[in-house]
Motif scaffolding. Structure first.
Motif, mmCIF file in Angstrom:
data_model
loop_
_atom_site.group_PDB
_atom_site.id
_atom_site.type_symbol
_atom_site.label_atom_id
_atom_site.label_comp_id
_atom_site.label_asym_id
_atom_site.label_seq_id
_atom_site.Cartn_x
_atom_site.Cartn_y
_atom_site.Cartn_z
ATOM 1 N N VAL A 1 29.064 48.010 -27.738
ATOM 2 C CA VAL A 1 29.878 46.795 -27.784
ATOM 3 C C VAL A 1 30.214 46.429 -29.226
ATOM 4 O O VAL A 1 31.349 46.071 -29.548
ATOM 5 C CB VAL A 1 29.140 45.640 -27.073
ATOM 6 C CG1 VAL A 1 29.785 44.298 -27.383
ATOM 7 C CG2 VAL A 1 29.133 45.875 -25.560
ATOM 8 N N ALA A 2 29.227 46.518 -30.121
ATOM 9 C CA ALA A 2 29.479 46.210 -31.528
ATOM 10 C C ALA A 2 30.397 47.253 -32.162
ATOM 11 O O ALA A 2 31.318 46.925 -32.916
ATOM 12 C CB ALA A 2 28.157 46.133 -32.286
ATOM 13 N N ARG A 3 30.156 48.504 -31.852
ATOM 14 C CA ARG A 3 30.946 49.593 -32.441
ATOM 15 C C ARG A 3 32.413 49.501 -32.043
ATOM 16 O O ARG A 3 33.308 49.782 -32.856
ATOM 17 C CB ARG A 3 30.341 50.928 -31.996
ATOM 18 C CG ARG A 3 30.960 52.146 -32.655
ATOM 19 C CD ARG A 3 30.192 53.392 -32.251
ATOM 20 N NE ARG A 3 30.194 53.586 -30.805
ATOM 21 C CZ ARG A 3 29.186 54.097 -30.114
ATOM 22 N NH1 ARG A 3 28.067 54.445 -30.720
ATOM 23 N NH2 ARG A 3 29.270 54.251 -28.811
ATOM 24 N N THR A 4 32.681 49.089 -30.818
ATOM 25 C CA THR A 4 34.058 48.978 -30.338
ATOM 26 C C THR A 4 34.869 48.003 -31.185
ATOM 27 O O THR A 4 36.091 48.106 -31.266
ATOM 28 C CB THR A 4 34.062 48.546 -28.853
ATOM 29 O OG1 THR A 4 33.463 49.582 -28.081
ATOM 30 C CG2 THR A 4 35.466 48.304 -28.337
ATOM 31 N N ASN A 5 34.221 47.051 -31.830
ATOM 32 C CA ASN A 5 34.930 46.088 -32.668
ATOM 33 C C ASN A 5 34.993 46.503 -34.131
ATOM 34 O O ASN A 5 35.387 45.708 -34.981
ATOM 35 C CB ASN A 5 34.286 44.698 -32.558
ATOM 36 C CG ASN A 5 35.096 43.790 -31.658
ATOM 37 O OD1 ASN A 5 35.927 44.253 -30.886
ATOM 38 N ND2 ASN A 5 34.867 42.494 -31.740
ATOM 39 N N GLY A 6 34.601 47.731 -34.439
ATOM 40 C CA GLY A 6 34.737 48.217 -35.806
ATOM 41 C C GLY A 6 33.501 48.081 -36.662
ATOM 42 O O GLY A 6 33.571 48.241 -37.886
ATOM 43 N N ILE A 7 32.362 47.795 -36.052
ATOM 44 C CA ILE A 7 31.100 47.714 -36.792
ATOM 45 C C ILE A 7 30.431 49.084 -36.715
ATOM 46 O O ILE A 7 30.204 49.612 -35.621
ATOM 47 C CB ILE A 7 30.195 46.620 -36.214
ATOM 48 C CG1 ILE A 7 30.870 45.250 -36.403
ATOM 49 C CG2 ILE A 7 28.824 46.635 -36.866
ATOM 50 C CD1 ILE A 7 30.236 44.134 -35.628
ATOM 51 N N THR A 8 30.134 49.655 -37.872
ATOM 52 C CA THR A 8 29.595 51.015 -37.903
ATOM 53 C C THR A 8 28.145 51.087 -38.374
ATOM 54 O O THR A 8 27.487 52.088 -38.143
ATOM 55 C CB THR A 8 30.466 51.901 -38.814
ATOM 56 O OG1 THR A 8 30.489 51.348 -40.141
ATOM 57 C CG2 THR A 8 31.887 51.999 -38.275
ATOM 58 N N ARG A 9 27.668 50.034 -39.045
ATOM 59 C CA ARG A 9 26.279 50.014 -39.508
ATOM 60 C C ARG A 9 25.661 48.661 -39.186
ATOM 61 O O ARG A 9 26.353 47.634 -39.183
ATOM 62 C CB ARG A 9 26.179 50.259 -41.013
ATOM 63 C CG ARG A 9 26.877 51.502 -41.525
ATOM 64 C CD ARG A 9 26.044 52.768 -41.415
ATOM 65 N NE ARG A 9 26.894 53.954 -41.479
ATOM 66 C CZ ARG A 9 26.476 55.192 -41.727
ATOM 67 N NH1 ARG A 9 25.192 55.406 -41.955
ATOM 68 N NH2 ARG A 9 27.305 56.201 -41.745
ATOM 69 N N SER A 10 24.364 48.675 -38.965
ATOM 70 C CA SER A 10 23.646 47.444 -38.649
ATOM 71 C C SER A 10 22.358 47.393 -39.446
ATOM 72 O O SER A 10 21.658 48.402 -39.578
ATOM 73 C CB SER A 10 23.332 47.374 -37.156
ATOM 74 O OG SER A 10 22.372 46.379 -36.869
ATOM 75 N N GLN A 11 22.049 46.216 -39.959
ATOM 76 C CA GLN A 11 20.708 45.964 -40.487
ATOM 77 C C GLN A 11 19.932 45.256 -39.379
ATOM 78 O O GLN A 11 20.194 44.091 -39.069
ATOM 79 C CB GLN A 11 20.746 45.099 -41.741
ATOM 80 C CG GLN A 11 19.364 44.861 -42.337
ATOM 81 C CD GLN A 11 19.341 43.737 -43.367
ATOM 82 O OE1 GLN A 11 20.041 42.738 -43.225
ATOM 83 N NE2 GLN A 11 18.550 43.902 -44.416
ATOM 84 N N THR A 12 19.034 45.954 -38.763
ATOM 85 C CA THR A 12 18.249 45.394 -37.663
ATOM 86 C C THR A 12 16.959 44.813 -38.214
ATOM 87 O O THR A 12 16.206 45.501 -38.907
ATOM 88 C CB THR A 12 17.973 46.468 -36.606
ATOM 89 O OG1 THR A 12 19.218 46.900 -36.039
ATOM 90 C CG2 THR A 12 17.083 45.932 -35.506
ATOM 91 N N VAL A 13 16.727 43.531 -37.925
ATOM 92 C CA VAL A 13 15.617 42.812 -38.557
ATOM 93 C C VAL A 13 14.605 42.350 -37.514
ATOM 94 O O VAL A 13 14.957 42.098 -36.365
ATOM 95 C CB VAL A 13 16.125 41.597 -39.365
ATOM 96 C CG1 VAL A 13 17.158 42.015 -40.390
ATOM 97 C CG2 VAL A 13 16.702 40.529 -38.443
#
Length: 850
Positions: free
Chosen positions: A554-566
């Protein structure tokens, strides 16, 4: 007097004003200066009437009514003329599911049926949320009872007029509504132990069946009484029952049913129950699985009012999709977008615009999702909901297209009177935030990887750190960007992607997310973000990332390619985050940086606290860091001279590099006083820190700037924290910080909707942050926070090939994403939600064809 007032508001302490006077907002400052006296001629404005495509024209308002729409209209004597050149005007937004003006009084949870309750009795006309809703262009709301009961209380329709009485807000002659509810709330599934019937969905169905069967008997008893009385008899009247009176009114169509619901099975149950007792459901509220039974809803004749994209906050919301409203509209259902939120109501136009992005919905029909269709559902469409002659002048003037994330409301008119007028409380219109002079440092020479080659040609390339290149070429080789420019030769063996007419951007980076650690908020078995037991600095999230999580796609579909998971937790030291690539089948394949940062939830201190002493928890944190430094010293000393090391301590071992300032520390602090304590702590401990949250950073921008600490602001889409904060405080916060010289990145800080990260940045731009800075805040500056700017955040040779192709501005609400590359590999832009949409759209078309 101003200084005293600011002190009392908790915004004047510390003398840190960032170079400008701390703004505040009270009722006197909320009074519009533009007086129309019920009439105005708005000339040469772009009209979005919710009926026809947008067009330029004039609108004449007299005595609170839209009298004429046309070209070159003449202004009658005494009528104010407003120049609308370059501006846009739309019908006032209508929210059919709100809880404004009834705060702390929305649920009577003691019984399953509370139809005798009436929201009309508790309207608080002084709720500042009404003013803030007007600031977002909302002119009509339906405050609804809560969802604790199968049959709840009756509703009210209000026309928003600031600082009037409750009676003046009531929409004249609006039909009476009532709130029903289905599912987890009625079952009290997430409320802990309870003993009130019903506790299952079959039990909910029985509540309705028993109640309406008894209402039929009750009506028959009264009919028998009236018949006997008409014969001249003297019968004893039945006992009057207010609840049953309301149920009879429902069956007669005098009381309109709005029902909270989620799952398709319970939606069908309610429709069939209503049909059995001879009435129609007026509006299915939330209706997150409505798209699964769109054909049946249309056949029944119910309207639907849904969220644009909220999902996964509980089990029954897990199948929600952002195409829901559009698919229901396609089925012929009168569909709307609602808020159920004091914040979301402030940008309903943008929420409606998401249907253009996700489902390709026609813009006029999408505008109706928050205007005309809401009026139809409330039974007041003959008076409001569109810009047509003879209707009430509920109008909203904006500085751009209603759906644009960069658009602000200039004023909101209700019945011809200005009820909200924008004031530039932060002085950002006169002195906007600067564009940071950004020049990328030297990057490693690109020598080629020998991998597959992709050439993206013909699009407008947005390197982020330099000017856009129209008709450019971007060449990817293996997992890296090989070249960028205009008229570059395309290798013969390259896969060529034609991006003509499209835009090409670096992938966005979502900071401080729970991606991979949480799935459904209310289901504990899917929650792995918050640990118990106090301080857990050695906790690392990397090894527990759920690579199959639906949130990743879902996040990737909107153009987000990296995540900082905390991580999160019960103590200030919450553990160590990881930087992930949003592609891969296992957490090892996704992992880019393990233990990239230690996260500290700084102990909160209220702005109005009588004592400004550090909490004991802060002193305990300092002691723990001291212990870690000493532990590290002893371990190293033992290793060098062969002495016995101290007993192993996992927590202290983990803290050592952070305590020494060798690795980044993320310190989460929201309100002003807590931020000041956090800055003091950072300086005293010598930490290499980044501030996260910083929702009241605008109150202490000067102190943050002087400390030289970068910030990650978010959520931008949030309500002001104080009644006396300017209505746009959260929206303007990034710009105020940037103007003070603070380096700003932006995060969504929304677990289920990390995908909305670009919209948080876009809103910051609408309220003073230059567009270049807004774009960088979720790309290059986000990479800077992670120390990865040499690898990510811009399009440059040698960097990792995270690339996004769109049909328009990356941050815009309505822009679809066509392609996403991560490490040079083309990703599937479909996800769990798009597949549900395709499946049930096919079902709708099949049933319509039968």
């Amino acid at each position: 007097k101003t200084t005293i007032l600011l002190f009392l508001l908790g915004v004047g302490f510390g003398g840190d004003d960032g170079g400008f006077e701390h703004p505040f907002e009270n009722d006197a400052l909320r009074v519009p200066t533009l007086d129309t006296s019920g009439g105005a001629l708005i000339r040469d404005v772009t009209i979005h009437d919710a009926v026809n495509p947008a067009h330029v024209g004039d609108i004449l308002v007299r005595r609170g009514i839209i009298e004429s729409i046309g070209d070159d209209l003449e202004a009658p004597d005494g009528v104010l003329v407003i120049d609308g050149s370059g501006k846009h005007i739309a019908p006032g937004a209508i929210d059919t599911h709100s809880h404004l003006a009834i705060e702390r009084g929305i649920n009577e949870a003691t019984l399953s049926i509370t139809a005798d309750c009436n929201i009309s009795n508790v309207i608080n006309a002084d709720d500042v949320g009404l003013y803030r809703a007007l600031a977002g262009g909302v002119t009509v709301i339906q405050p609804l009872h809560g969802s604790a009961n199968a049959i709840g209380g009756r509703s009210e329709v209000l026309e928003l007029k600031w600082h009037r009485t409750a009676d003046e807000l009531r929409f004249p002659d609006a039909p009476q509504g009532i709130k029903f509810a289905l599912g987890e709330n009625v079952k009290q599934s997430n409320w802990g132990p309870h003993d009130r019937f019903p506790g299952t969905r079959p039990g909910v169905e029985r509540v309705f069946a028993r109640a309406f069967r008894r209402a039929q008997e009750y009506e028959s008893e009264w009919e028998s009484y009236r018949t006997a009385r008409d014969r001249g008899e003297d019968p004893v009247p039945p006992r009057r029952d207010i609840r049953l009176d309301v149920l009879v009114g429902i069956m007669h169509g005098d009381v309109l049913v709005n029902s909270h619901c989620y799952r398709a099975d319970e939606i069908l149950m309610l429709l069939r129950t209503a049909e059995r007792f001879g009435f129609r459901i007026q509006v299915l509220q939330h209706v997150l699985e409505g798209y699964k039974v769109a054909y049946e809803i249309a056949e029944h004749g119910a309207g639907t009012s849904t969220f644009s994209d909220w999902w996964a906050y509980k089990q029954e919301a897990y199948d929600a999709i952002p195409q829901n409203a559009a698919l229901l509209d396609e089925a012929g259902v009168v569909s709307t977008i609602n808020s159920d939120s004091d914040e979301l109501i402030r940008h309903l136009y943008h929420e409606a615009g998401k249907s253009v992005r996700y489902a390709g919905m026609d813009p006029v029909r999408a505008l109706r999702l928050c205007t005309l269709n809401g009026a139809i559902q409330l039974g007041i469409d003959d008076r409001v909901g569109s810009i047509e002659e003879g209707k009430l002048a509920n109008l909203v003037l904006m500085d751009g297209d209603p759906f644009s994330v960069y658009t602000r409301v200039e004023w909101t008119m209700v019945d011809g009177e200005i009820q909200f007028q924008r004031r530039d409380a932060f002085g950002l219109d006169a002195e906007p935030a600067p564009v940071r002079d950004l020049k990328e440092g030297p990057l490693p020479a690109y020598e080629g990887t020998g991998g597959p080659i992709t050439a993206i040609v013909g699009g407008t390339l947005h390197p982020v750190t330099s000017e856009a290149i129209e008709g450019g070429t971007l060449i990817l080789e293996g997992n890296r960007i090989a070249a960028i420019g205009k008229d570059l030769p395309v290798p013969a063996d390259a896969r060529v992607i034609d991006a003509s007419g499209k835009d090409v951007w670096p992938g966005m980076i979502a900071l401080s997310t729970p991606i991979g650690l949480t799935e459904i908020d209310s289901v504990r078995g899917t929650q792995d973000q918050s640990e118990m037991g106090g301080n857990q600095p050695d906790l690392r999230v990397a090894s527990s990332i759920h690579a199959a999580s639906a949130h990743i796609g879902v996040a990737r579909t909107n153009g987000i390619t990296r995540s900082q998971t905390v991580p999160g937790g019960s103590g200030p030291f919450q553990g160590q985050s990881a930087v992930l690539r949003l592609a891969g089948d296992t957490w090892e394949e996704m992992l880019q940086v393990d233990r990239d940062m230690l996260h500290i939830r700084f102990p909160a201190v209220g702005n109005r606290a009588e004592k400004k002493e550090e909490p004991e928890a802060v002193r305990e944190m300092a002691r723990m860091l001291d212990d870690a430094r000493e532990y590290g010293r002893l371990v190293e000393e033992a290793a060098s001279d062969g002495t016995t090391p101290p007993p192993f301590d996992s927590r202290l071992e983990a803290l050592v590099p952070y305590a020494r300032g060798e690795k980044h520390v993320g310190i989460h602090a929201d309100n002003a006083q807590t931020i000041l304590f956090a800055l003091k702590f950072i300086e005293e401990q010598g930490l290499d820190a980044v501030l996260y949250g910083v929702r009241e950073g605008w109150k202490v921008a000067g102190a943050i700037a002087r400390a030289g600490v970068p910030v990650v602001v978010g959520p931008v889409l949030s309500v002001p924290r104080s009644e006396f904060d300017p209505y746009d405080a959260a929206y303007s916060n990034p710009a105020v910080l940037a103007r003070a010289g603070v380096h700003v990145a932006i995060m969504a800080n929304d677990g289920a909707n990390t995908r909305n990260t670009p919209f948080h940045a876009g809103f910051a731009s609408a309220f003073g942050l230059p567009r270049e800075e807004a774009l960088r805040s979720v790309t290059y500056y986000a990479a800077e926070v992670l120390g990865l700017e040499s690898q990510l955040g811009s399009l440059a040779p040698g960097k990792l090939a995270d690339v996004v192709i769109t049909r328009g501005d990356l941050l815009e609400t309505t822009t679809p994403v066509d392609a996403v590359f991560i490490d040079g590999a083309l990703q599937d832009v479909k996800n769990r939600q798009t597949r549900l949409y395709e499946r049930y759209r096919d079902r709708l078309h099949r049933l319509e064809a039968e």
